[in-house]
Design an enzyme around this catalytic site. Structure first.
Site, PDB file in Angstrom:
ATOM      1  N   GLU A 115       0.819  -1.211   0.000  1.00 59.00           N
ATOM      2  CA  GLU A 115       0.000   0.000   0.000  1.00 59.00           C
ATOM      3  C   GLU A 115       0.857   1.267   0.000  1.00 59.00           C
ATOM      4  O   GLU A 115       0.480   2.277  -0.598  1.00 59.00           O
ATOM      5  CB  GLU A 115      -0.974  -0.063   1.177  1.00 59.00           C
ATOM      6  CG  GLU A 115      -2.090  -1.075   0.920  1.00 59.00           C
ATOM      7  CD  GLU A 115      -2.534  -1.864   2.131  1.00 59.00           C
ATOM      8  OE1 GLU A 115      -2.385  -1.362   3.250  1.00 59.00           O
ATOM      9  OE2 GLU A 115      -3.027  -2.992   1.934  1.00 59.00           O
ATOM     10  N   GLU A 135      -4.387  -9.126   3.256  1.00 58.30           N
ATOM     11  CA  GLU A 135      -5.174  -8.850   4.462  1.00 58.30           C
ATOM     12  C   GLU A 135      -6.427  -9.710   4.556  1.00 58.30           C
ATOM     13  O   GLU A 135      -6.893 -10.038   5.654  1.00 58.30           O
ATOM     14  CB  GLU A 135      -5.546  -7.364   4.524  1.00 58.30           C
ATOM     15  CG  GLU A 135      -4.376  -6.431   4.812  1.00 58.30           C
ATOM     16  CD  GLU A 135      -3.730  -5.891   3.548  1.00 58.30           C
ATOM     17  OE1 GLU A 135      -3.017  -4.886   3.628  1.00 58.30           O
ATOM     18  OE2 GLU A 135      -3.933  -6.489   2.462  1.00 58.30           O
TER      19      GLU A 135
END
Length: 258
Positions: A115, A135
């Site tokens: 990210e 995730e």
């Protein structure tokens, strides 16, 4: 210290220095990164930043799971306060940073590491690097970056595939998808990042910042709004020394050619 700083003239290299933990992002590390970016932003003699990880195995494996688990055990509000909002502050700072910031992906970039790479305007990856958003395997969506961002950058279907499967992709595929600019042999990674920085900072700092801000602010807007932002940055640049110098150099070169 979990963050190491090296300066080479006008370029600063920030290294996430938790090699034994695959450069995972615990809270002190996120706070240290934010503090260093603030210092660099305020120093006009620094023109560009390269962000990388210690060692060859990882840029960053993402969240430090023991830290995250402790926050989650304290309930939703504590997890949001300690992890999500802190992480959002970091990716937002990187995305909106007024100086060119190049991520040198020196190994795996998972979760928060991926990210951060998405948030940066520029990224170069070593050939052995892999990127993933795993995730979902922990039971929650990617928390450090707004979800439309990877889908917008990659296209909805490819972005959704990364988010929903959690599967890693190799550096070459990341380049095809636009997650990184280019892929180089591992031993050429830092030289390539510094070379990219040098090719950018030869231009006027006001022009570079205007370009960064126009892209960052305009990328997700309707075309007319994006054009208005671009025009505003152009108008702000017109009276600067950078424009006067650039035009003079071009006209002198043209006159000499004639």
């Amino acid at each position: 210290m979990t963050v190491r700083i090296e300066r080479d003239d006008q370029v600063v290299v920030i290294t996430i220095d938790r090699e034994q933990k695959l450069n995972a992002l615990d809270y002190p590390t996120i706070d240290a990164l934010l503090a260093q970016l603030d210092l660099i932003d305020s120093d006009d003699s620094i023109r560009a930043v390269v962000l990388t990880g210690a060692g060859r195995r990882a840029f960053s494996a993402g969240a430090d799971i023991p830290s995250l688990a402790g926050s989650i055990a304290g309930g939703p509000e504590r997890a949001l306060r300690e992890f999500v909002r802190r992480g959002h502050a970091l990716t937002r700072r990187i995305e909106e940073f007024p100086k060119p910031l190049i991520v040198a992906v020196n190994g795996l970039a998972y979760g928060g590491g991926c990210e951060i790479t998405e948030a940066a305007p520029l990224a170069i990856a070593a050939e052995h690097a892999t990127l993933a958003k795993p995730e979902v395997s922990l039971g929650f969506p990617p928390p450090l970056r707004r979800l439309p961002a990877p889908a917008a950058a990659l296209g909805r279907k490819r972005g959704s595939e990364m988010i929903l499967t959690g599967d890693p992709i190799p550096a070459a595929r990341a380049a095809e998808l636009g997650l990184v600019n280019t892929v180089v042999p591992a031993d050429e990674l830092m030289d390539a990042a510094r070379d990219m920085a040098a090719r950018i900072i030869r231009h006027a700092p006001t022009a570079v910042t205007a370009c960064l801000r126009a892209v960052t602010r305009g990328i997700n807007l309707p075309i007319e709004e994006a054009l208005a932002i671009e025009a505003a940055y152009f108008a702000a640049a017109v009276p600067t020394d950078g424009v006067r110098t650039g035009l003079r150099r071009f006209l002198d070169r043209t006159a000499a050619a004639d």
